[in-house]
Design a protein around this motif. Structure first.
Motif, short mmCIF file in Angstrom:
data_model
loop_
_atom_site.label_atom_id
_atom_site.label_comp_id
_atom_site.label_asym_id
_atom_site.label_seq_id
_atom_site.Cartn_x
_atom_site.Cartn_y
_atom_site.Cartn_z
N THR A 559 0.89 -1.32 0.12
CA THR A 559 0.09 -0.14 0.08
C THR A 559 0.98 1.12 0.11
O THR A 559 0.57 2.47 -0.61
CB THR A 559 -0.97 -0.08 1.13
OG1 THR A 559 -1.78 -1.33 1.41
CG2 THR A 559 -1.92 0.97 1.37
N HIS A 563 1.02 4.14 -2.62
CA HIS A 563 0.84 5.78 -2.33
C HIS A 563 1.99 6.58 -3.18
O HIS A 563 1.74 7.62 -3.49
CB HIS A 563 0.98 5.83 -1.12
CG HIS A 563 -0.48 5.85 -0.48
ND1 HIS A 563 -1.66 6.44 -0.92
CD2 HIS A 563 -0.97 4.73 0.59
CE1 HIS A 563 -2.71 6.23 -0.19
NE2 HIS A 563 -2.28 5.17 0.84
N ASP A 567 1.31 9.52 -5.90
CA ASP A 567 1.84 10.70 -5.63
C ASP A 567 2.89 11.28 -6.55
O ASP A 567 2.85 12.64 -7.15
CB ASP A 567 2.79 10.76 -4.11
CG ASP A 567 1.54 10.56 -2.98
OD1 ASP A 567 0.53 10.79 -3.16
OD2 ASP A 567 2.04 10.27 -1.87
#
Length: 720
Positions: A559, A563, A567
């Motif tokens: 996870t 992320h 980003d």
């Protein structure tokens, strides 16, 4: 001398019993020849006809005459009684004494009790009383023990074994008929101890003795053996049952221990020695201490144990050979060991020996085959034990050790050679790592006058039971590979620095005010080609690093990596008016990964999805549980609505320089981004696939194994 009432006497004189007068005549004629003494072994209990008893008495007075007192057998349960001579005979006798043989448990006469009778009134046997006339003195006896039970038991003492001189017929004898007919000279009897008794087979006075295993011996000759031993001073005492048991047990214990510990040849000699030992004990016991230790219990046991043990061992060996030969055939196979030679004829053991010899030959062939393979292997190979001592090497290893001036003789430590491998030396390459079946370091060694590169590979060896026995150390010569990698690094250096610098300078020059007058179309084309060249160089460098770098695997939640990737593409998505959606759940998806490279791979997938999506579209990212080759895994799906791809494009999608589609601006990528993704996912022991439908969209699915906390291994860092 024995005066025998034999078959000849019964034929000449008449059947037994003879009348009292005939018996008196026999005693008188013997007595007139002046013997030392006579013993008469016949029952004379009841009176005879008138005048015969007096004649019998007078005959006894011609020489010292001893009469036997007989009784019922001592081992019967009836009260014992004696049968004494009639009064005139008893009064005229020189002595009255027992003359009954004593049967043992096997109904054999082995011993005599020199005194017996009622408690406190023991009487010496008749032959002992006769021996007193020859000067035999002393108290021959010992503690009296009861031989029967009841109110009036029979007591006996003076137990000793009978030292038989030989089989029946050993003592000289004269037929009673010859005495009565006057056919015997007086010199045959004069000055001798004479025993008169029955020897005819029809007279029931025969017994088994150790000296008469084939034919019984008459009691009169048994008494002669007893008298002879007393006159010669030979008294043989039997040992107690406890002593017999201890001696036999000790010898049997030695034999059993030897049968277990020693080989067949040694056991054969020991068994022969253990036959001689009890016999020597018997002989020396009698010769030195007059003690008899019977060897028969031990020897009987020996005769049973040794053949039985030999049969058991032979049977065990036969079964073992058969089982092991079958196992050898099953494990190794005929093809590996060569053609099998079947035994022809012979017994089972001979056939098994032939099969074993054939198996040995085929194993030797297999060993030679392995030796030939090892000798002809081009790279240095060393076989070592668990302690790192060299067991075997091939010719290439010997040549390498000679160049490095190291020793690889049998028993030498392998570190003598390994310490010379590497720029700084040392023994960092030994002992092998825990994951010993994987490749080790790639140290550089100097062999001769040229630099050579070797890759250490450790393969554990195991014995037949599966236990670790050592290692095979393979020094793979990777000099060409290292040279190619060096050239590759130089090419990467060229791309990453020497080619980037001119392209960056071109872009910077285009921003100079002097170039503002350049036609806009020409200026944009020059700038576009320069930027494409920069992107190509950067993509190629990243792909090369992904293929050749040593990955830094660490447990991490996937996870977090997703992320980081979302980003990183947010600025591009914002400028393209494309929304990237990632809504993680609360579950953890821990994978063993190189965070930097795996993030780069996901960025490439997201970057492609954003670039190829029209304005206002959504790129979704989702994590879910899955399985990979039977192992728990996590799947990352990246889906777009960019119109999809043709099926022909999917087959070449992850190859280098394969372009899938144009972005919304109409330009195409350099074709290295998806190749990098495939390389990184593969190096993580994962799998990537693509599903696309023209006019709809594309879904990239990355599946990675879940990291296990206990006993997990990191993915291999070898080049894909």
């Amino acid at each position: 001398m024995i005066v025998a009432v034999d078959a000849k006497s019964l034929q000449d004189i008449g059947p037994w019993p003879w009348n009292r007068a005939t018996q008196a005549e026999l005693i008188a004629k013997v007595g007139l020849d002046h013997p030392k003494a006579m013993a008469y072994d016949f029952l004379v209990t009841s009176p005879g006809a008138q005048g015969e008893d007096e004649a019998f008495r007078d005959a006894m007075l011609t020489a010292p005459t001893y009469l036997g007192t007989h009784r019922n057998p001592a081992h019967t349960e009836r009260p014992w009684i004696t049968y004494d001579p009639f009064p005139l005979a008893a009064k005229a006798a020189a002595g009255l004494g027992p003359m009954d043989p004593d049967l043992d448990d096997q109904s054999v006469i082995r011993r005599v009790y020199l005194k017996e009778g009622r408690k406190g009134r023991l009487v010496e046997v008749a032959v002992l009383q006769m021996a007193r006339l020859a000067g035999v003195n002393g108290n021959i006896g010992g503690a009296a023990r009861p031989a029967t039970s009841g109110q009036d038991p029979l007591y006996r003492s003076g137990e000793q074994l009978i030292p038989y001189l030989g089989p029946p017929g050993t003592f000289p004898r004269i037929s009673a008929a010859d005495i009565l007919r006057g056919r015997t000279p007086a010199s045959d009897i004069s000055n001798k101890f004479v025993l008169i008794g029955p020897t005819a087979p029809s007279l029931p006075d025969l017994y088994l003795t150790p000296a008469s295993s084939k034919s019984p011996m008459q009691n009169i000759e048994i008494q002669a053996n007893i008298l002879d031993s007393i006159l010669d001073g030979i008294r043989v005492y039997s040992t107690s049952r406890l002593v017999e048991f201890l001696i036999s047990t000790a010898l049997i214990g030695i034999l059993l221990l030897a049968l277990v510990r020693l080989g067949p040849r040694e056991n054969l000699w020991l068994s022969a020695g253990l036959v001689v030992i009890p016999l020597a004990i018997c002989v020396l016991g009698v010769a030195l201490r007059w003690f008899w230790v019977p060897p028969s219990p031990y020897l009987t046991t020996l005769v049973i144990i040794v053949p039985y043990w030999g049969w058991r061992r032979l049977n065990a060996a036969s079964v073992y050979f058969a089982r092991e030969i079958r196992a050898l055939e099953a494990e190794s196979g005929v093809d590996a060991l060569g053609t099998r030679r079947l035994p022809v004829g012979g017994d089972v053991v001979l056939q098994q020996m032939t099969l074993l010899e054939d198996a040995k030959r085929r194993i030797s062939d297999l060993r030679q085959f392995v030796d030939d393979m090892l000798a002809n292997f081009p790279d240095p190979v060393l076989v070592v034990d668990r302690q790192g001592r060299v067991a075997r090497v091939n010719a290439a290893a010997e040549d390498l050790a000679r160049d490095l001036q190291a020793s690889v003789v049998a028993g030498a430590p392998v570190t003598d050679l390994l310490n010379l491998i590497g720029d700084g030396g040392g023994d960092a390459s030994w002992p092998p790592p825990d994951n010993a079946n994987r490749e080790g370091e790639v140290p550089i060694v100097r062999a001769g006058s040229e630099n050579r590169a070797f890759e250490l590979r450790f393969t554990p060896t195991r014995d037949a039971s599966g236990e670790a026995s050592g290692w095979i150390v393979h020094l793979a010569d990777v000099t060409p590979l290292v040279s190619a990698m060096r050239q590759r690094e130089e090419a990467l250096q060229l791309l990453s620095h020497d080619m980037r610098s001119p392209q960056a300078a071109i872009i910077a020059i285009l921003d100079n005010p002097e170039f503002k007058k350049t036609p806009p179309g020409l200026r944009e084309r020059i700038e576009g080609q320069a930027r494409r060249t920069l992107e190509l160089a950067d993509s190629f460098v990243r792909l090369a690093q992904a293929e050749s770098a040593q990955y830094d695997f660490q447990p991490i939640d996937l996870t977090l990596i997703v992320h980081d990737a979302t980003d990183a593409v947010w600025p591009l998505a914002s400028s393209a008016d494309v929304r990237v959606v990632f809504e993680p759940d609360e579950a953890e998806y821990v994978v063993c990964a190189d965070r930097r490279l795996l993030t780069r791979a996901l960025i490439n997938l997201l970057d492609n999805a954003v670039k190829f999506s029209p304005k206002g579209k959504i790129v979704s990212c989702r994590l879910s549980k899955d399985s990979l080759d039977g192992v728990e895994a996590v799947t990352c799906e990246i889906a777009d609505s960019a119109g999809g791809m043709a099926q022909a494009q999917l087959a070449e999608l992850f190859h280098r320089f394969a372009t899938s589609r144009e972005d919304v601006s109409g330009s195409q990528g350099v074709g290295l981004g998806l190749a990098l993704v495939h390389t990184v996912v593969t190096r993580h022991n994962g799998r990537i696939r693509c599903e696309s439908a023209e006019g709809e969209g594309t879904v990239f699915t990355v599946t990675l194994p879940i990291h296990q906390d206990v006993g997990a291994e990191a993915p291999t860092s070898a080049a894909a």
